[in-house]
Design an enzyme around this catalytic site. Structure first.
Site, PDB file in Angstrom:
ATOM      1  N   HIS A  24     -24.006 -43.233 -65.039  1.00  0.00           N
ATOM      2  CA  HIS A  24     -23.961 -44.192 -64.072  1.00  0.00           C
ATOM      3  C   HIS A  24     -24.623 -45.418 -64.897  1.00  0.00           C
ATOM      4  CE1 HIS A  24     -27.824 -41.727 -63.789  1.00  0.00           C
ATOM      5  NE2 HIS A  24     -28.340 -42.976 -63.625  1.00  0.00           N
ATOM      6  N   CYS A  71     -36.605 -42.782 -62.783  1.00  0.00           N
ATOM      7  CA  CYS A  71     -35.690 -42.741 -63.768  1.00  0.00           C
ATOM      8  C   CYS A  71     -35.419 -44.300 -64.364  1.00  0.00           C
ATOM      9  CB  CYS A  71     -34.495 -41.905 -63.742  1.00  0.00           C
ATOM     10  SG  CYS A  71     -33.328 -42.624 -62.679  1.00  0.00           S
TER      11      CYS A  71
END
Length: 736
Positions: free
Chosen positions: A65, A247
């Site tokens: 992603h 993250c």
């Protein structure tokens, strides 16, 4: 999520055998639907994100992603592989591949939906249903939450877990999707779009609490209400944990870790409240929830924001993947620490050695040492730039005798040019006086947080006074940080903890650092600094050229990363005095010239051979002209990220040529920054610019040659052959 994935974005027979090929196959479907405008540019962004951290998850899932300017709307593509594809997960290849594409400026609602999808991947029925889906339309409907998993239709009521609540694997997919939809609209977990300044209120909590329920009616307790719903005198209240997950991108792993910790909390009979710190913002946990917590879990791969809020409690600090893969172990670990009475310092960075508590999870000592040093250098550089340019301007206006001018406080002529030149020179000298203390202070800060500032600055000032220079500042900062960390490990009575960071730590650490610098190691360091300065002053001929080659290679190796910064710090340290040597100014000239080469060369190459570059790269090339001319090496990063095996070696070759030529012709530079805009401060400016032009031509020529040797496709669609390892080597230093 209905507009994010359709049957056209599903490939149930994904034939790719590498993650790059899988990403390309799924991204091509996005391009066909107009969701992605530039295939190669988007894939470069995916590869850059992958280089930060592998996106494979245990359970056979790959979730590449990224955010990208080449994405027109939030889009999800799904592929199912029969052979499996390695995405770096510990348990082996992935057979379920989700490619998430988010626009660079994605709105909050879409990013919340993306985070909800990430949570569904923790549901085993959801993934099992995708593995058994017979057609693309059914798979897309499952992902959208419009079709329940086949197993859920006839499944018996889930048996309660040890905590009295159903496990995540026993919930139906439809229920899970509905729950996530509710979380995204009514009581959402803080997503990337959450405001950083809005604290959660009792009516709209932004965090989710997972409390052990009574055996009869298992009901999760909202975060803001959890402390109030539990009687103060309850003897058997549940163990309470607050957690932070984050993250680098803030789209997937952040929310998957939160979901995993929440599920594990239900099964363990523990109340878990999670603050998800997305990349675009976060909503803080209620201070009352933090105060009532018995332990803290940090599952993160970027720095935890406002970490001091959690000080004074048993803490487990780990990577975000640990939060996904072994949440039960993390919960057990924090409970064990609480039972032993372990806790971080009430008002400080925590206990432990530098290796134990500084840096990102999994970092080795060498990586952490580099980060400490770069912390000091990054704070020092603005002083170097301001002071150096002011001094250089003073010389340019008033001549080389301006250093002998009287203090402007005693004599200042408003109409005299020499007085203004002296003013600039003397202000620059004051700025330079801060270099060594700031370097040492912020190295210590990088190691020990705010308590390291006082001994770091004291040690740095001593290094400045005894002429220990740049080397003395490095040593003083490291000693100061180590001393503070050692003091923080000492167990002290609770009554004294309040004065530790304000009185005790600054007093003791400054005494120890001052003693070591003045009595023990200061003099040897000063002598070593003098020897190095004398050696540099004596460089000439082939030795100087060799040094120029080495500095040029370092400046172009990682384009703004640690190696680049080491070379730059070495050069600026030499001129960070009011009267630098001629050799020091030659080194500064070589470093700046070499640093200008990569972006200028990429700009030239995209102009000369447009067909070898994508549309996005040609646009980046226009910007690279200005960045290169301004001595901003990072202007070449987009090219290096997409094609590191060709761009980086070519850049290093050109940088070496330029470094060698500037040293050979004897160009000098007093200013630490500025590129062509400070040409009037450069000694032998014409030869200097010719050296830059030569290196630029070499790099541009090599890039064109190397790219031309591969098989190309029609203009605007040049293939991207990205080496993951090489990309990782490039991206990690830049991020650092």
């Amino acid at each position: 999520m209905s507009d994010m994935i359709t049957a056209d974005l599903v490939d149930l027979d994904l034939s790719a055998d590498t993650k790059e090929a899988a990403a390309r196959a799924l991204a091509a479907r996005m391009v066909a639907l107009g969701r992605v405008t530039d295939l190669d540019g988007f894939l470069a962004d995916v590869a850059a994100r992958e280089a930060q951290m592998p996106t494979g998850l245990d359970g056979g899932i790959g979730i590449p992603h990224c955010r990208s300017t080449h994405v027109t709307e939030p889009t999800l593509a799904f592929g199912r592989s029969t052979r499996g594809i390695d995405f770096g997960a510990a348990d082996g290849p992935a057979d379920l591949i989700f490619l998430i594409a988010a626009p660079a400026g994605a709105d909050d609602a879409h990013l919340t939906i993306l985070s909800s999808l990430a949570r569904q991947l923790m549901n085993s029925e959801f993934t099992d249903a995708l593995r058994s889906a017979g057609d693309s339309a059914s798979a897309a409907a499952l992902i959208r939450g419009e079709e329940p998993a086949p197993a859920a239709a006839s499944a018996p009521a889930p048996a309660p877990t040890a905590a009295g609540t159903p496990s995540a694997s026993q919930d139906s997919v439809a229920a899970s999707v509905a729950a996530s939809s509710d979380a995204a609209t009514e009581t959402p977990a803080p997503g990337p779009g959450a405001s950083e300044t809005t604290a959660p209120g009792p009516d709209a909590p932004e965090t989710t609490a997972v409390a052990p329920a009574a055996p009869a009616t298992p009901v999760p307790v909202p975060a803001a209400a959890a402390p109030a719903t539990l009687p103060a005198a309850e003897a058997e209240r549940p163990f309470r944990i607050v957690a932070v997950t984050s993250c680098p991108t803030g789209i997937a792993h952040t929310y998957m870790a939160a979901e995993s910790l929440e599920n594990a909390g239900r099964e363990a009979g523990v109340e878990v409240v999670v603050e998800t710190q997305g990349s675009a913002g976060f909503t803080r946990l209620d201070p009352a929830v933090i105060a009532a917590a018995d332990g803290v879990i940090f599952a993160h791969d970027v720095a935890v924001r406002e970490k001091d809020r959690f000080a004074g409690k048993p803490t487990v600090d780990t990577g975000v993947k640990a939060g996904i893969n072994r949440p039960a172990a993390l919960i057990a670990e924090v409970r064990e620490k609480a039972a032993r009475g372990e806790a971080t310092a009430p008002a400080g960075p925590g206990r432990g050695t530098p290796v134990e508590r500084t840096g990102e999870p999994g970092d080795g000592y060498g990586t952490k040492l580099r980060k400490w040093l770069m912390s000091g250098v990054s704070y020092m550089v603005p002083f170097v730039a301001a002071g150096g340019l002011l001094i250089a301007l003073g010389f340019a206006i008033g001549g080389w005798e301006i250093d002998k001018a009287k203090p402007v406080m005693d004599h200042f002529d408003w109409g005299g040019l020499d007085s203004w030149a002296a003013l600039l020179f003397q202000i620059g000298g004051v700025a330079f006086g801060f270099l060594i203390p700031v370097l040492a202070g912020y190295i210590a800060y990088g190691m020990a947080d705010r308590p390291g500032l006082v001994p770091g600055f004291v040690g740095g000032m001593i290094a400045f006074d005894i002429n220990a220079g740049f080397l003395g500042g490095l040593v003083a900062g490291l000693i100061a940080g180590g001393v503070v960390l050692a003091i923080q490990r000492i167990r002290i009575p609770p009554v004294l903890r309040g004065i530790m960071p304000v009185v005790v730590i600054p007093l003791l650490s400054s005494m120890i650092v001052g003693f070591l610098m003045l009595v023990v190691i200061g003099k040897p360091i000063a002598e070593a600094q003098k020897a190095m300065t004398d050696w540099l002053s004596g460089l000439s001929g082939s030795n100087a050229v060799f040094l120029g080659i080495l500095l040029g290679l370092m400046m172009c190796f990682d384009l703004g990363g640690p190696v680049n910064k080491v070379a730059y710090a070495f050069a600026t340290a030499g001129i960070a005095v009011q009267n630098p040597s001629d050799s020091a100014m030659k080194i500064m000239a070589a470093v700046m010239a070499a640093g200008m080469v990569p972006p200028l060369a990429m700009a030239l190459a995209t102009t000369v051979r447009k067909k070898l570059f994508t549309t996005a790269e040609r646009e980046n090339g226009k910007t690279a002209w200005v960045l290169g001319a301004s001595f901003i090496s990072e202007g070449a990063i987009p090219f290096a990220a997409a094609d590191p095996l060709r761009v980086i070696p070519a850049s290093m070759a050109g940088g070496a040529v330029t470094g060698a030529l500037t040293m050979a012709v004897g160009s000098t530079l007093r200013a630490p920054h500025g590129g062509i805009w400070v040409t009037f401060l450069i000694g032998k400016p014409l030869l200097y610019l010719l050296a830059v032009a030569a290196g630029t031509a070499v790099t541009a020529g090599l890039v064109i040659l190397l790219k031309g040797m591969r098989r190309t496709t029609p203009e605007g669609t040049a293939p991207v052959e990205t080496s993951t390892n090489a990309t990782a080597e490039l991206q990690q230093p830049v991020a650092a």
